[in-house]
Enzyme design. Structure first.
Site, PDB file in Angstrom:
ATOM      1  N   ASP A 122      16.522  23.764  66.123  1.00 52.33           N
ATOM      2  CA  ASP A 122      15.293  23.720  66.922  1.00 52.33           C
ATOM      3  C   ASP A 122      14.060  23.435  66.079  1.00 52.33           C
ATOM      4  O   ASP A 122      13.554  24.311  65.381  1.00 52.33           O
ATOM      5  CB  ASP A 122      15.136  25.049  67.662  1.00 52.33           C
ATOM      6  CG  ASP A 122      14.074  24.985  68.742  1.00 52.33           C
ATOM      7  OD1 ASP A 122      13.441  23.921  68.900  1.00 52.33           O
ATOM      8  OD2 ASP A 122      13.867  25.993  69.432  1.00 52.33           O
ATOM      9  N   ASP A 298      10.504  16.950  69.368  1.00 54.05           N
ATOM     10  CA  ASP A 298      11.155  18.249  69.533  1.00 54.05           C
ATOM     11  C   ASP A 298      12.645  18.071  69.784  1.00 54.05           C
ATOM     12  O   ASP A 298      13.037  17.501  70.800  1.00 54.05           O
ATOM     13  CB  ASP A 298      10.505  18.992  70.703  1.00 54.05           C
ATOM     14  CG  ASP A 298      11.063  20.390  70.883  1.00 54.05           C
ATOM     15  OD1 ASP A 298      11.561  20.962  69.892  1.00 54.05           O
ATOM     16  OD2 ASP A 298      11.001  20.918  72.004  1.00 54.05           O
TER      17      ASP A 298
END
Length: 403
Positions: A122, A298
């Site tokens: 992440d 992201d």
């Protein structure tokens, strides 16, 4: 000490093109050294384990939209950096189908001897965390691997993390030895030992945070790897990709680079400026002002969010290119097709290459909001590219066909 943490985002500079071999491309600048880990899609056939009880596509998109909305709200409060050495390590990455996710996972070890942990990769988070004993079925979600026992760890303090999709974790903030690859360890790695998880339908063991704040793996290992890292996200059912800490010194050829932007008050996120979009080799008529808010990169957001003007132009051009195929009624995404009975789908983009364009037969883009706001480059649009983050030198690199 009590650490309150909210999920983060990234930013990067890119130009999207339809009509090339991937149906999508990016324009940027060059760079340096790495440690690499295999990367797999969380729901892919090559992921570490499989599970039949998984959330629907609708639920996954709901979680994705909640995450994107949270990132936007957090990042909108503002519009930063690290560096280091020449060591490198590479870790396989996989698409996370086995753990009911559209994100990507890596397998690392924690403790001595190392306990394998399947972690969501992440870039929009800083605090790495795993589920730890004691943690019963009412407090934690099911996972394949044994729970980590934190009792041997030398330090603890309370932490609480709330993510953009509404899920939460809390427990003790601890330190242990992290094993990235055989013979490659990080001593005194700080992470969260979660004892209470809420609102998460996934089955992974935890999360590895790659954001820009001090708690992240990237910053904690910056003395070794220079605060630079890259990854390649494989397509579903393909070979593994990789997560590499450090910048490639010997193999920087093939990268194009763009300036890295940062939000002044949010160290986590890395940004770029989108300058144009092409479909079928033709540049869309979108004014530069439509991209002024910037784009966050992201790995944990699935679908790319484009500002209003850019999204409408892309949607119209894509629908025109796909006019031969039945458009489904609006659903979770607003440009979806019924390809039943079509054995060969041919348009100005190659739909057989599942990166950058389609997700479950839908255009993998949505409108993120007004032109003045931020957008997010999701992981579907990053597939098969090596994305290199070099915060110390203030740039982001892209290299096609890396996995």
């Amino acid at each position: 000490m009590y650490v309150n943490y909210k999920e983060k985002m990234w930013a990067c500079y890119y130009i999207a093109h339809g009509g090339d071999e991937h149906g999508f491309s990016v324009t940027l600048e060059p760079r340096r050294a790495t440690v690499s880990v295999p990367l797999v899609y969380r729901h892919g056939s090559r992921a570490p384990f499989q599970n039949s009880d998984k959330p629907s596509f609708t639920e996954r998109l709901r979680q994705n939209r909640a995450r994107a909305n949270y990132i936007m709200s957090r990042a909108s409060h503002g519009i930063a950096s690290t560096r280091g050495d020449d060591a490198n390590v590479s870790i396989p990455t996989h698409l996370g189908g086995s753990v009911d996710s559209l994100e990507y996972v890596v397998t690392v070890g924690l403790g001595t001897p190392a306990v394998p942990q399947v972690l969501l990769m992440d870039t929009g988070s800083d605090v790495s965390r795993v589920q730890c004993a004691p943690c019963n079925s009412t407090q934690c979600y099911p996972q394949k691997d044994p729970l980590l026992d934190p009792s041997k760890s030398s330090t603890y303090c309370g932490y609480a993390v709330e993510y953009g999709d509404g899920s939460k974790t809390r427990g003790v903030y601890s330190n242990e030895t992290l094993t990235l690859a055989p013979g490659v360890t990080v001593k005194d790695f700080h992470f969260g030992c979660g004892h209470d998880q809420r609102g998460d339908n996934d089955k992974y063991d935890g999360l590895v945070g790659l954001g820009g704040a001090p708690e992240s793996l990237v910053v904690q290992t910056s003395s070794l790897y220079g605060g630079a890292f890259s990854y390649c996200l494989p397509v579903q059912n393909s070979k593994a990709g990789f997560l590499a800490l450090g910048a490639p010194s010997a193999n920087a050829t093939g990268f194009v680079f763009t300036p890295m932007r940062h939000l002044p008050d949010v160290a986590t996120f890395y940004m770029v400026t989108l300058t144009g979009i092409s479909v079928g080799g033709k540049q869309l008529d979108v004014p530069p002002s439509a991209f002024r808010g910037g784009m966050i990169i992201d790995s944990g957001t699935v679908v790319t969010g484009l500002p209003h003007t850019a999204y409408n132009a892309l949607q119209a051009a894509f629908r025109k290119a796909m006019a031969a195929y039945p458009l489904l009624p609006n659903g979770d995404l607003d440009t979806c097709y019924n390809f039943t009975g079509y054995s060969n789908v041919t348009v100005t983009i190659d739909l057989d290459v599942p990166n950058g364009i389609l997700l479950e037969d839908c255009l993998a883009f949505h409108e993120s909001g007004p032109d003045v706001g931020l957008g997010i480059i999701g992981n579907v649009n990053q597939r098969t590219l090596e994305v290199l983050y070099d915060a110390g030198r203030g740039k982001v690199g892209f290299r096609s066909g890396a996995c």
